[in-house]
Design a protein around this motif. Structure first.
Motif, PDB file in Angstrom:
ATOM      1  N   PRO A   1     -84.993 -57.130 -33.455  1.00 20.23           N
ATOM      2  CA  PRO A   1     -86.194 -56.424 -33.902  1.00 20.23           C
ATOM      3  C   PRO A   1     -86.125 -55.963 -35.361  1.00 20.23           C
ATOM      4  CG  PRO A   1     -85.549 -55.659 -31.719  1.00 20.23           C
ATOM      5  CD  PRO A   1     -84.441 -56.547 -32.225  1.00 20.23           C
ATOM      6  N   ALA A   2     -84.936 -55.702 -35.868  1.00 21.00           N
ATOM      7  CA  ALA A   2     -84.810 -55.286 -37.270  1.00 21.00           C
ATOM      8  C   ALA A   2     -85.227 -56.420 -38.206  1.00 21.00           C
ATOM      9  CB  ALA A   2     -83.376 -54.844 -37.572  1.00 21.00           C
ATOM     10  N   VAL A   3     -84.886 -57.660 -37.870  1.00 21.38           N
ATOM     11  CA  VAL A   3     -85.275 -58.809 -38.692  1.00 21.38           C
ATOM     12  C   VAL A   3     -86.787 -59.001 -38.613  1.00 21.38           C
ATOM     13  CG1 VAL A   3     -85.027 -61.302 -39.014  1.00 21.38           C
ATOM     14  CG2 VAL A   3     -83.017 -59.912 -38.477  1.00 21.38           C
ATOM     15  N   LEU A   4     -87.348 -58.880 -37.418  1.00 22.28           N
ATOM     16  CA  LEU A   4     -88.796 -58.987 -37.269  1.00 22.28           C
ATOM     17  C   LEU A   4     -89.492 -57.910 -38.102  1.00 22.28           C
ATOM     18  CD1 LEU A   4     -87.821 -60.750 -34.828  1.00 22.28           C
ATOM     19  CD2 LEU A   4     -89.894 -60.010 -33.678  1.00 22.28           C
ATOM     20  N   SER A   5     -88.940 -56.720 -38.104  1.00 15.47           N
ATOM     21  CA  SER A   5     -89.509 -55.616 -38.897  1.00 15.47           C
ATOM     22  C   SER A   5     -89.450 -55.896 -40.392  1.00 15.47           C
ATOM     23  CB  SER A   5     -88.784 -54.304 -38.584  1.00 15.47           C
ATOM     24  OG  SER A   5     -89.057 -53.908 -37.261  1.00 15.47           O
ATOM     25  N   GLU A   6     -88.361 -56.516 -40.858  1.00 15.05           N
ATOM     26  CA  GLU A   6     -88.255 -56.868 -42.278  1.00 15.05           C
ATOM     27  C   GLU A   6     -89.355 -57.844 -42.681  1.00 15.05           C
ATOM     28  OE1 GLU A   6     -84.352 -58.473 -42.803  1.00 15.05           O
ATOM     29  OE2 GLU A   6     -83.375 -56.515 -42.813  1.00 15.05           O
ATOM     30  N   VAL A   7     -89.606 -58.823 -41.834  1.00 19.73           N
ATOM     31  CA  VAL A   7     -90.659 -59.796 -42.116  1.00 19.73           C
ATOM     32  C   VAL A   7     -92.020 -59.110 -42.038  1.00 19.73           C
ATOM     33  CG1 VAL A   7     -91.814 -61.883 -41.280  1.00 19.73           C
ATOM     34  CG2 VAL A   7     -89.308 -61.808 -41.442  1.00 19.73           C
ATOM     35  N   TRP A   8     -92.207 -58.253 -41.036  1.00 19.83           N
ATOM     36  CA  TRP A   8     -93.488 -57.555 -40.910  1.00 19.83           C
ATOM     37  C   TRP A   8     -93.755 -56.674 -42.128  1.00 19.83           C
ATOM     38  CZ3 TRP A   8     -97.677 -58.654 -38.663  1.00 19.83           C
ATOM     39  CH2 TRP A   8     -98.704 -57.715 -38.608  1.00 19.83           C
ATOM     40  N   ALA A   9     -92.720 -56.109 -42.711  1.00 20.81           N
ATOM     41  CA  ALA A   9     -92.885 -55.295 -43.926  1.00 20.81           C
ATOM     42  C   ALA A   9     -93.465 -56.142 -45.060  1.00 20.81           C
ATOM     43  CB  ALA A   9     -91.556 -54.668 -44.339  1.00 20.81           C
ATOM     44  N   VAL A  10     -93.075 -57.410 -45.147  1.00 15.93           N
ATOM     45  CA  VAL A  10     -93.636 -58.308 -46.164  1.00 15.93           C
ATOM     46  C   VAL A  10     -95.118 -58.543 -45.885  1.00 15.93           C
ATOM     47  CG1 VAL A  10     -93.527 -60.638 -47.151  1.00 15.93           C
ATOM     48  CG2 VAL A  10     -91.408 -59.419 -46.606  1.00 15.93           C
ATOM     49  N   VAL A  11     -95.454 -58.753 -44.615  1.00 18.00           N
ATOM     50  CA  VAL A  11     -96.857 -58.943 -44.242  1.00 18.00           C
ATOM     51  C   VAL A  11     -97.665 -57.697 -44.588  1.00 18.00           C
ATOM     52  CG1 VAL A  11     -98.459 -59.309 -42.311  1.00 18.00           C
ATOM     53  CG2 VAL A  11     -96.317 -60.606 -42.421  1.00 18.00           C
ATOM     54  N   GLU A  12     -97.152 -56.534 -44.247  1.00 27.66           N
ATOM     55  CA  GLU A  12     -97.855 -55.280 -44.543  1.00 27.66           C
ATOM     56  C   GLU A  12     -98.023 -55.055 -46.041  1.00 27.66           C
ATOM     57  OE1 GLU A  12     -95.538 -52.362 -42.345  1.00 27.66           O
ATOM     58  OE2 GLU A  12     -97.243 -52.137 -40.979  1.00 27.66           O
TER      59      GLU A  12
END
Length: 139
Positions: free
Chosen positions: A86-97
């Motif tokens: 989930p931490a990796v998914l969150s890093e990618v989601w931060a780019v989207v945000e």
């Protein structure tokens, strides 16, 4: 009416178009998965999901512009990340945000997956966008 678009500034896909525009009352664009390849088909950011996400967002912007739309008109995305962390998914989601995709905000699904289509690929984003009437009339 269906118009398929292959973007000349992106890597030429082997068996699909970068986008399809369909008239259904409002013009919609169904974009193929944006991937972290440069125009020569080389993977950008090997091993780095954040760098790949940044390239995917940039390529998605090219796809949107090619059909007369933009980030503000994206209605929906699926964000695929090769990871079960989930931490990796969150890093990618931060780019989207951090991108202009969040202006809408658009609807989205974030998924951790086992693998994607290109060797070393860690991120892919699909999108559906509205094509504003002025741009649609010119297409």
């Amino acid at each position: 009416m269906l118009k398929r678009v292959t973007v000349p500034t992106l890597f030429t896909p082997p068996t699909y178009s970068h986008a399809s525009v369909v008239e259904a009352g409002t013009h919609l664009a169904f974009l193929a998965g944006s991937v972290p390849l440069n125009a020569d088909g080389e993977l950008v950011g090997p091993g780095d999901p954040v760098r790949q996400a940044e390239r995917v967002i940039a390529n998605l912007g090219e796809q949107l512009r090619s059909v007369g739309s933009d980030f503000e008109h994206v209605a929906y995305t699926d964000v695929y990340v090769v990871s079960s962390d989930p931490a990796v998914l969150s890093e990618v989601w931060a780019v989207v945000e951090a991108s202009r995709l969040s202006v809408g905000p658009h609807s989205s699904t974030l998924l951790g997956v086992a693998c994607l289509g290109y060797a070393g690929q860690l991120v892919e984003i699909t999108a559906t966008a509205v094509v504003p009437d002025a741009a649609s009339d010119q297409a």
